[in-house]
Write a protein that holds these residues in place. Structure first.
Motif, PDB file in Angstrom:
ATOM      1  N   GLY A  39     -15.041  15.426 -24.550  1.00 30.85           N
ATOM      2  CA  GLY A  39     -14.405  16.357 -23.617  1.00 30.85           C
ATOM      3  C   GLY A  39     -14.088  17.708 -24.238  1.00 30.85           C
ATOM      4  O   GLY A  39     -13.384  18.516 -23.649  1.00 30.85           O
ATOM      5  N   THR A  40     -14.617  17.967 -25.434  1.00 31.65           N
ATOM      6  CA  THR A  40     -14.376  19.227 -26.121  1.00 31.65           C
ATOM      7  C   THR A  40     -15.321  20.301 -25.579  1.00 31.65           C
ATOM      8  O   THR A  40     -16.527  20.079 -25.534  1.00 31.65           O
ATOM      9  N   PRO A  41     -14.799  21.459 -25.166  1.00 23.38           N
ATOM     10  CA  PRO A  41     -15.673  22.543 -24.710  1.00 23.38           C
ATOM     11  C   PRO A  41     -16.619  22.986 -25.829  1.00 23.38           C
ATOM     12  O   PRO A  41     -16.281  22.917 -27.006  1.00 23.38           O
ATOM     13  N   ILE A  42     -17.803  23.455 -25.426  1.00 21.02           N
ATOM     14  CA  ILE A  42     -18.844  23.831 -26.381  1.00 21.02           C
ATOM     15  C   ILE A  42     -19.250  25.290 -26.187  1.00 21.02           C
ATOM     16  O   ILE A  42     -19.349  25.776 -25.061  1.00 21.02           O
ATOM     17  N   VAL A  43     -19.520  25.952 -27.318  1.00 23.54           N
ATOM     18  CA  VAL A  43     -20.152  27.267 -27.337  1.00 23.54           C
ATOM     19  C   VAL A  43     -21.432  27.088 -28.149  1.00 23.54           C
ATOM     20  O   VAL A  43     -21.403  26.512 -29.241  1.00 23.54           O
ATOM     21  N   ALA A  44     -22.554  27.567 -27.613  1.00 19.66           N
ATOM     22  CA  ALA A  44     -23.839  27.342 -28.280  1.00 19.66           C
ATOM     23  C   ALA A  44     -24.582  28.647 -28.528  1.00 19.66           C
ATOM     24  O   ALA A  44     -24.468  29.600 -27.766  1.00 19.66           O
ATOM     25  N   HIS A  45     -25.353  28.645 -29.585  1.00 16.69           N
ATOM     26  CA  HIS A  45     -26.234  29.771 -29.885  1.00 16.69           C
ATOM     27  C   HIS A  45     -27.486  29.643 -29.028  1.00 16.69           C
ATOM     28  O   HIS A  45     -28.027  28.557 -28.865  1.00 16.69           O
ATOM     29  N   SER A  46     -27.926  30.759 -28.478  1.00 19.68           N
ATOM     30  CA  SER A  46     -29.156  30.785 -27.685  1.00 19.68           C
ATOM     31  C   SER A  46     -30.272  31.275 -28.596  1.00 19.68           C
ATOM     32  O   SER A  46     -30.371  32.468 -28.891  1.00 19.68           O
ATOM     33  N   HIS A  47     -31.095  30.361 -29.084  1.00 22.88           N
ATOM     34  CA  HIS A  47     -32.160  30.686 -30.034  1.00 22.88           C
ATOM     35  C   HIS A  47     -33.160  31.637 -29.402  1.00 22.88           C
ATOM     36  O   HIS A  47     -33.542  31.463 -28.242  1.00 22.88           O
ATOM     37  N   TYR A  48     -33.598  32.630 -30.152  1.00 23.73           N
ATOM     38  CA  TYR A  48     -34.483  33.660 -29.612  1.00 23.73           C
ATOM     39  C   TYR A  48     -35.883  33.158 -29.281  1.00 23.73           C
ATOM     40  O   TYR A  48     -36.591  33.778 -28.499  1.00 23.73           O
ATOM     41  N   LYS A  49     -36.289  32.012 -29.829  1.00 22.56           N
ATOM     42  CA  LYS A  49     -37.628  31.486 -29.543  1.00 22.56           C
ATOM     43  C   LYS A  49     -37.634  30.307 -28.575  1.00 22.56           C
ATOM     44  O   LYS A  49     -38.547  30.162 -27.793  1.00 22.56           O
ATOM     45  N   SER A  50     -36.626  29.451 -28.670  1.00 23.09           N
ATOM     46  CA  SER A  50     -36.688  28.219 -27.901  1.00 23.09           C
ATOM     47  C   SER A  50     -35.309  27.618 -27.640  1.00 23.09           C
ATOM     48  O   SER A  50     -34.500  27.512 -28.567  1.00 23.09           O
ATOM     49  N   GLN A  51     -35.052  27.215 -26.398  1.00 26.18           N
ATOM     50  CA  GLN A  51     -33.808  26.508 -26.072  1.00 26.18           C
ATOM     51  C   GLN A  51     -33.737  25.196 -26.837  1.00 26.18           C
ATOM     52  O   GLN A  51     -32.671  24.741 -27.216  1.00 26.18           O
ATOM     53  N   PHE A  52     -34.886  24.588 -27.063  1.00 29.98           N
ATOM     54  CA  PHE A  52     -34.939  23.309 -27.756  1.00 29.98           C
ATOM     55  C   PHE A  52     -34.428  23.428 -29.195  1.00 29.98           C
ATOM     56  O   PHE A  52     -33.719  22.555 -29.686  1.00 29.98           O
TER      57      PHE A  52
END
Length: 77
Positions: A39-52
């Motif tokens: 239940g912890t909120p997440i902040v993610a990096h958006s990779h410049y080449k691929s979401q994967f």
């Protein structure tokens, strides 16, 4: 910083973590899933080449995703 734990899920709850920032530039899918399970909120990096590569495709759609460090810092303020 805690280098290793048996259960990320349980540790996030035990340590009262308010926000989990995913690994970057390459994300850690399993840890992101455990963070969501706790239940912890997440902040993610958006990779410049691929979401994967960043794991962005694994997290919930409302999670904040950043591309440049100043975006992350602004969000955290």
């Amino acid at each position: 910083h805690i280098p290793w734990v048996k259960s990320v899920w349980e540790t996030l709850i035990k340590e009262h973590v308010d926000l989990y920032i995913t690994s970057f530039p390459h994300g850690g899918g399993k840890v992101s899933i455990e963070a969501m399970g706790s239940g912890t909120p997440i902040v993610a990096h958006s990779h410049y080449k691929s979401q994967f590569l960043a794991g962005e495709c694994l997290i919930y759609p409302e999670a904040f995703c950043w591309k440049k460090p100043d975006q992350l810092l602004q969000y955290l303020r």
